[in-house]
Design a protein around this motif. Structure first.
Motif, short mmCIF file in Angstrom:
data_model
loop_
_atom_site.label_atom_id
_atom_site.label_comp_id
_atom_site.label_asym_id
_atom_site.label_seq_id
_atom_site.Cartn_x
_atom_site.Cartn_y
_atom_site.Cartn_z
N PHE A 36 -1.28 4.60 0.59
CA PHE A 36 -1.09 4.73 -0.86
C PHE A 36 0.11 3.93 -1.39
CE2 PHE A 36 -2.85 8.66 0.91
CZ PHE A 36 -4.05 8.74 0.23
N VAL A 37 1.08 3.65 -0.54
CA VAL A 37 2.32 3.01 -0.97
C VAL A 37 2.34 1.56 -0.50
CG1 VAL A 37 4.84 3.05 -0.76
CG2 VAL A 37 3.55 5.20 -0.85
N PRO A 38 2.74 0.62 -1.37
CA PRO A 38 2.87 -0.77 -0.94
C PRO A 38 3.84 -0.91 0.23
CG PRO A 38 2.95 -0.63 -3.33
CD PRO A 38 3.00 0.78 -2.82
N VAL A 39 3.50 -1.77 1.18
CA VAL A 39 4.37 -2.00 2.33
C VAL A 39 5.61 -2.75 1.83
CG1 VAL A 39 4.57 -3.08 4.59
CG2 VAL A 39 2.39 -2.06 3.87
N PRO A 40 6.81 -2.17 1.93
CA PRO A 40 7.99 -2.81 1.34
C PRO A 40 8.49 -4.01 2.13
CG PRO A 40 8.61 -0.78 2.47
CD PRO A 40 7.11 -0.84 2.50
N VAL A 41 8.41 -3.94 3.46
CA VAL A 41 8.93 -5.02 4.30
C VAL A 41 8.35 -4.87 5.69
CG1 VAL A 41 10.98 -3.78 5.14
CG2 VAL A 41 11.05 -6.28 4.89
N THR A 42 8.29 -5.95 6.44
CA THR A 42 7.81 -5.91 7.83
C THR A 42 8.87 -6.52 8.74
OG1 THR A 42 6.78 -8.11 7.77
CG2 THR A 42 5.45 -6.24 6.97
N LEU A 43 8.70 -6.31 10.05
CA LEU A 43 9.64 -6.88 11.00
C LEU A 43 9.65 -8.40 10.93
CD1 LEU A 43 9.08 -4.64 14.17
CD2 LEU A 43 11.08 -4.68 12.66
N THR A 44 8.47 -8.99 10.71
CA THR A 44 8.39 -10.44 10.60
C THR A 44 9.25 -10.94 9.44
OG1 THR A 44 6.15 -10.40 11.49
CG2 THR A 44 6.83 -12.40 10.34
N MET A 45 9.19 -10.23 8.31
CA MET A 45 10.01 -10.61 7.16
C MET A 45 11.48 -10.43 7.45
SD MET A 45 7.84 -8.82 4.08
CE MET A 45 6.06 -8.98 3.95
N ILE A 46 11.84 -9.32 8.07
CA ILE A 46 13.25 -9.02 8.33
C ILE A 46 13.89 -10.10 9.19
CG2 ILE A 46 14.80 -7.44 9.56
CD1 ILE A 46 12.96 -5.16 8.65
N PHE A 47 13.15 -10.58 10.18
CA PHE A 47 13.71 -11.54 11.12
C PHE A 47 13.39 -12.99 10.75
CE2 PHE A 47 13.47 -7.68 13.74
CZ PHE A 47 14.81 -7.59 14.12
N ASP A 48 12.89 -13.20 9.55
CA ASP A 48 12.61 -14.56 9.10
C ASP A 48 13.91 -15.20 8.61
OD1 ASP A 48 11.78 -16.92 7.87
OD2 ASP A 48 9.89 -16.04 7.20
N PRO A 49 14.41 -16.24 9.27
CA PRO A 49 15.67 -16.86 8.85
C PRO A 49 15.57 -17.60 7.52
CG PRO A 49 14.63 -18.19 10.55
CD PRO A 49 13.82 -16.93 10.43
N ASN A 50 14.34 -17.78 7.02
CA ASN A 50 14.12 -18.50 5.78
C ASN A 50 14.12 -17.60 4.55
OD1 ASN A 50 13.44 -21.21 7.06
ND2 ASN A 50 11.88 -19.91 7.98
N GLY A 51 14.38 -16.31 4.76
CA GLY A 51 14.37 -15.38 3.64
C GLY A 51 12.96 -14.87 3.35
N ILE A 52 12.84 -14.12 2.27
CA ILE A 52 11.56 -13.50 1.92
C ILE A 52 11.25 -13.74 0.45
CG2 ILE A 52 10.22 -11.37 1.82
CD1 ILE A 52 12.28 -10.17 3.79
N THR A 53 10.09 -14.31 0.19
CA THR A 53 9.55 -14.39 -1.17
C THR A 53 8.21 -13.68 -1.15
OG1 THR A 53 10.64 -16.50 -1.61
CG2 THR A 53 8.81 -15.87 -3.06
N GLN A 54 8.11 -12.57 -1.86
CA GLN A 54 6.88 -11.78 -1.85
C GLN A 54 6.75 -11.03 -3.17
OE1 GLN A 54 6.78 -8.04 0.06
NE2 GLN A 54 4.68 -8.20 0.78
N GLU A 55 5.53 -10.89 -3.64
CA GLU A 55 5.24 -10.06 -4.81
C GLU A 55 3.95 -9.31 -4.54
OE1 GLU A 55 4.29 -10.40 -9.60
OE2 GLU A 55 5.12 -12.11 -8.53
N TRP A 56 4.05 -8.00 -4.43
CA TRP A 56 2.88 -7.18 -4.13
C TRP A 56 1.99 -7.07 -5.36
CZ3 TRP A 56 1.53 -4.48 0.41
CH2 TRP A 56 0.42 -3.63 0.28
N VAL A 57 0.70 -7.29 -5.16
CA VAL A 57 -0.27 -7.12 -6.24
C VAL A 57 -1.46 -6.33 -5.70
CG1 VAL A 57 0.35 -9.20 -7.52
CG2 VAL A 57 -1.34 -9.35 -5.69
N PRO A 58 -2.09 -5.52 -6.53
CA PRO A 58 -3.27 -4.78 -6.08
C PRO A 58 -4.44 -5.72 -5.84
CG PRO A 58 -2.95 -4.47 -8.43
CD PRO A 58 -1.74 -5.20 -7.93
#
Length: 229
Positions: A36-58
């Protein structure tokens, strides 16, 4: 008479049983929450040295072209299997026996389980956990939610996650307005998003994108019914 103290082996077994029970409870709890809840972050994102650009959409704000391109490029039997494509796994195993680059037979469900709950890379432990989470999300989420989560957490470029961020990065538009060719080009980069170009692709990546674009209509006619019921 003094009671006999439990042996070390007994204590270790009891501790292991408690750890397993805790893992089972926590894993099921997390899957239920993310139903029911959008996934806020993943391990892949956390350890990505390039940062995170993401926008959750239904899913309702992701063009059907993108859904069908993902199925065409990554998992043609998405609506037919229950998480595992036995034929694809067997073919991947046979190819791997011939040597060269190791290839997998992962479905979109397996990729989603890995991307959301686990880490990248191989190993029997990770594959075993991936299988467990795949069973859970197939049972608790269903196909529509699996596709929605997959298209929101899949890496679509360097430091870019989800098709909305990918669409904005490459085409300056929302994922709700992707054309068949645009969606196919994003899907063609899914297996290796850090090295495969979405715009200006050449060689095998461009050919793969063209094949995916050609398959979109076929997918829409027969193979995406579990997403659009």
């Amino acid at each position: 008479m003094q009671a006999r103290r439990p042996g070390l082996l007994h204590q270790a077994g009891w501790l292991l049983a408690r750890l397993v029970a805790a893992f089972l409870f926590l894993s099921v709890f997390m899957v239920v929450v993310y139903r029911f809840v959008p996934v806020p972050v993943t391990l892949t994102m956390i350890f990505d040295p390039n940062g995170i650009t993401q926008e959750w959409v239904p899913l309702s704000k992701i063009d059907r072209n993108m859904v069908d391109a993902a199925i065409a490029g990554e998992d043609g039997k998405f609506c037919q299997h229950h998480g595992f494509d036995q034929d694809a796994i067997l073919k991947a195993w046979e190819r791997n026996q011939e040597g060269g680059r190791i290839r997998g037979g992962s479905t979109i469900s397996q990729q989603t389980a890995k991307n959301v709950f686990l880490w990248q890379g191989g190993g029997y432990l990770r594959k075993g956990l991936e299988a467990w989470f795949t069973v859970l999300i197939e049972t608790i989420w269903g196909k529509q939610r699996i596709m929605e989560v997959y298209l929101n957490v899949a890496e679509t470029g360097i430091g870019t996650y989800g098709v909305e961020a990918g669409a904005q990065r490459y085409y300056k538009k929302s994922a709700a307005r992707l054309s068949r060719v645009e969606a196919a080009r994003i899907a063609a980069a899914f297996p290796q998003p850090k090295v495969r170009a979405v715009t200006g692709a050449t060689g095998s990546t461009r050919r793969h994108g063209n094949v995916i674009a050609a398959r979109v209509n076929t997918v829409r006619a027969d193979y995406d019914t579990c997403v659009y019921q």
